[in-house]
Scaffold this motif. Structure first.
Motif, PDB file in Angstrom:
ATOM      1  N   GLU A 370       0.920  -1.254  -0.064  1.00 57.85           N
ATOM      2  CA  GLU A 370       0.015   0.041  -0.066  1.00 57.85           C
ATOM      3  C   GLU A 370       0.790   1.333   0.017  1.00 57.85           C
ATOM      4  OE1 GLU A 370      -1.214   1.395   4.402  1.00 57.85           O
ATOM      5  OE2 GLU A 370      -2.122  -0.305   3.753  1.00 57.85           O
ATOM      6  N   ASP A 371       2.158   1.036   0.322  1.00 59.31           N
ATOM      7  CA  ASP A 371       2.833   2.072   0.398  1.00 59.31           C
ATOM      8  C   ASP A 371       3.821   2.495  -0.892  1.00 59.31           C
ATOM      9  OD1 ASP A 371       2.651   2.872   2.877  1.00 59.31           O
ATOM     10  OD2 ASP A 371       3.809   1.326   3.664  1.00 59.31           O
ATOM     11  N   LYS A 395      -0.346   7.255  -0.869  1.00 53.40           N
ATOM     12  CA  LYS A 395      -1.532   6.772  -0.482  1.00 53.40           C
ATOM     13  C   LYS A 395      -2.468   7.925   0.262  1.00 53.40           C
ATOM     14  CE  LYS A 395       0.073   4.699   3.731  1.00 53.40           C
ATOM     15  NZ  LYS A 395       0.603   3.384   4.379  1.00 53.40           N
ATOM     16  N   THR A 397      -5.031   7.161   2.985  1.00 53.98           N
ATOM     17  CA  THR A 397      -5.715   6.075   3.655  1.00 53.98           C
ATOM     18  C   THR A 397      -7.168   6.297   4.143  1.00 53.98           C
ATOM     19  OG1 THR A 397      -4.644   6.623   5.525  1.00 53.98           O
ATOM     20  CG2 THR A 397      -3.498   4.774   4.448  1.00 53.98           C
ATOM     21  N   GLY A 400      -9.382   5.424   1.477  1.00 55.88           N
ATOM     22  CA  GLY A 400      -9.261   4.304   0.956  1.00 55.88           C
ATOM     23  C   GLY A 400      -8.425   4.089  -0.469  1.00 55.88           C
ATOM     24  N   LEU A 402      -4.828   3.529  -1.881  1.00 56.08           N
ATOM     25  CA  LEU A 402      -3.495   2.767  -1.607  1.00 56.08           C
ATOM     26  C   LEU A 402      -2.751   2.285  -2.893  1.00 56.08           C
ATOM     27  CD1 LEU A 402      -5.090   0.354   1.214  1.00 56.08           C
ATOM     28  CD2 LEU A 402      -3.977   2.437   1.322  1.00 56.08           C
TER      29      LEU A 402
END
Length: 457
Positions: A370-371, A395, A397, A400, A402
């Motif tokens: 996700e990074d 991202k 978060t 949502g 990512l």
């Protein structure tokens, strides 16, 4: 009862299921809702049911009753139905919503072929891998049942395709379905997108597609422009991260490919066509860059053409390699390749030029993380030296969003307006092989640095 047993029951009992001839039906792709023929007002929903939906229903209920209709994951002549990053599929003959596992079995389970329904204008959906079974409702639940030549079954398995209950209001994804690694360009005032077709285990897809638009919102699907299996002798797997360049009326398509068996090293190829939408043919009959010829994986190629008309090829995971292309656009001097590794660099190099400054951009971390994010550096030549300026896309978060990375940049012709195309985990439920393509604005500060990009839904 497992599938094999169920499929054989008819034969064991001496019965034969006969499905009467049916006319193939078509469904317009894009956002659509499916209304039960014999229960008007009830719609197929993400819960694997037919549920009542009205203008007074909640926004969530309307979204659950709205599917993105796509060419079938297992066959483009059939259909798949997506909500966010998940697909309607059958499992043990029950309909449910699942994240695409990328396997052949999942693609078949999530593909349905349309035939004429019980009333004019309606459709019935037969399973791609169980053609004698159709989606029907029983007690409002959706099942995959063997076809029965009765009026009741035909009505239970028929649906009207209607306007979506939840029309698309957000900008992304700009392409319906799972696509990653988008390369965006403008040819003759029209935008073109060339992505990796996503959703395959180990990213094992074989086909490249092209999409075009005049407004960056409404995209035309031009279909498959290159298929590794039949079109490329040295690759039949891992159709990744394409890019394209034009010279003298010819279009040169750069791509990654590998073999499903034997030597699994990825290699770079180049194909050529007379149109940006192909069809493309392998220009060399061999790789342009062989696996192992230079350090790191031979993937993620892109071409930058400078103001003097000289084109440069960039590629590489682990290190970024750069070289002048010969005027034929399909060869270079290997001795002239320059390699470097900016701090944080992983893959997906992209180069642009603005006001005399060269920008090298790349993706950091792993695409399954996700990074996954985009950073950049500036320099005074196509080869640098490069000064890292920082991360510009990452991202969000709270929204949502990512895994924002593997981007490309395009300028609106005749202006200083710039756009960035990139992929992210599909929203919701996506992951490193279930990604979607989107576009946002890219802005420069007065000193030439790039303003952090805000990823939007």
């Amino acid at each position: 009862m497992n599938r094999l047993v169920a499929a054989l029951v008819g034969l064991t009992l001496g019965a034969v299921i006969v499905v009467p001839s049916a006319h193939a039906a078509t469904i317009a792709t894009g956002a659509r809702s499916l209304e039960s023929v014999n229960f008007p007002g009830r719609f197929v929903t993400a819960a694997g049911r037919i549920d009542p939906v009205t203008s007074g229903s909640t926004a969530a209920a309307k979204r659950d009753a709205t599917f993105t209709v796509l060419p079938g994951l297992a066959s483009p002549s059939c259909y798949s139905f997506q909500v966010g990053g998940m697909f309607l599929r059958h499992y043990d003959f029950r309909l449910r919503l699942d994240v695409n596992a990328g396997t052949p079995a999942f693609r078949q389970d999530a593909t349905f072929c349309a035939v004429d329904g019980s009333v004019a204008g309606s459709i019935s959906l037969a399973a791609y891998n169980y053609p004698d079974h159709r989606i029907r409702h029983r007690d409002y639940q959706l099942w995959l049942d063997p076809y029965q030549d009765t009026a009741g079954f035909r009505a239970d398995s028929s649906f009207r395709v209607t306007a979506p209950w939840a029309p698309k209001t957000n900008k992304g994804p700009v392409l319906p379905g799972l696509y990653a690694d988008p390369h965006i360009v403008n040819f003759g005032g029209r935008y073109y997108l060339y992505p990796t077709t996503d959703g395959f285990a180990s990213w094992s897809g074989t086909q490249f597609k092209a999409f075009s638009s005049t407004d960056l919102v409404n995209w035309t699907d031009h279909g498959v422009i290159l298929d590794l299996g039949p079109g490329v002798s040295w690759a039949d797997n891992s159709a990744w991260a394409p890019s394209i360049a034009e010279r003298n009326g010819k279009y040169y398509f750069y791509f990654s490919g590998g073999m499903a068996s034997g030597d699994t090293a990825k290699q770079l190829g180049v194909a050529v066509a007379d149109s940006p939408t192909g069809p493309f043919r392998d220009a060399l009959g061999r790789p342009l860059v062989r696996g192992g010829q230079f350090s790191g994986q031979a993937i993620d190629s892109m071409v930058f053409t400078d103001d003097d008309g000289q084109s440069y090829l960039y590629w590489g995971q682990g290190s970024v390699h750069a070289v002048r292309l010969n005027s034929d656009m399909i060869s270079f001097d290997p001795a002239q390749v320059r390699s470097s590794k900016p701090s944080g660099y992983n893959e997906a190099p992209f180069v642009l030029k603005r006001n005399g400054t060269y920008y090298l951009m790349w993706s950091e971390n792993d695409t399954r993380s996700e990074d996954y994010q985009v950073a950049y550096a500036t320099g005074n030549s196509p080869f640098g030296p490069w000064t890292k300026r920082g991360v510009v896309l990452q991202k969000r978060t709270g929204q949502g969003i990512l895994g924002t990375g593997h981007h490309s940049v395009v300028r609106e012709p005749g202006t200083d307006t710039w756009y960035v195309a990139y992929h992210r985990f599909a929203v919701p439920g996506g992951n490193g092989i279930n990604r979607e393509t989107t576009i946002d604005r890219l802005h420069f500060n007065s000193d030439g640095t790039i303003r952090p990009i805000t990823p939007t839904l």
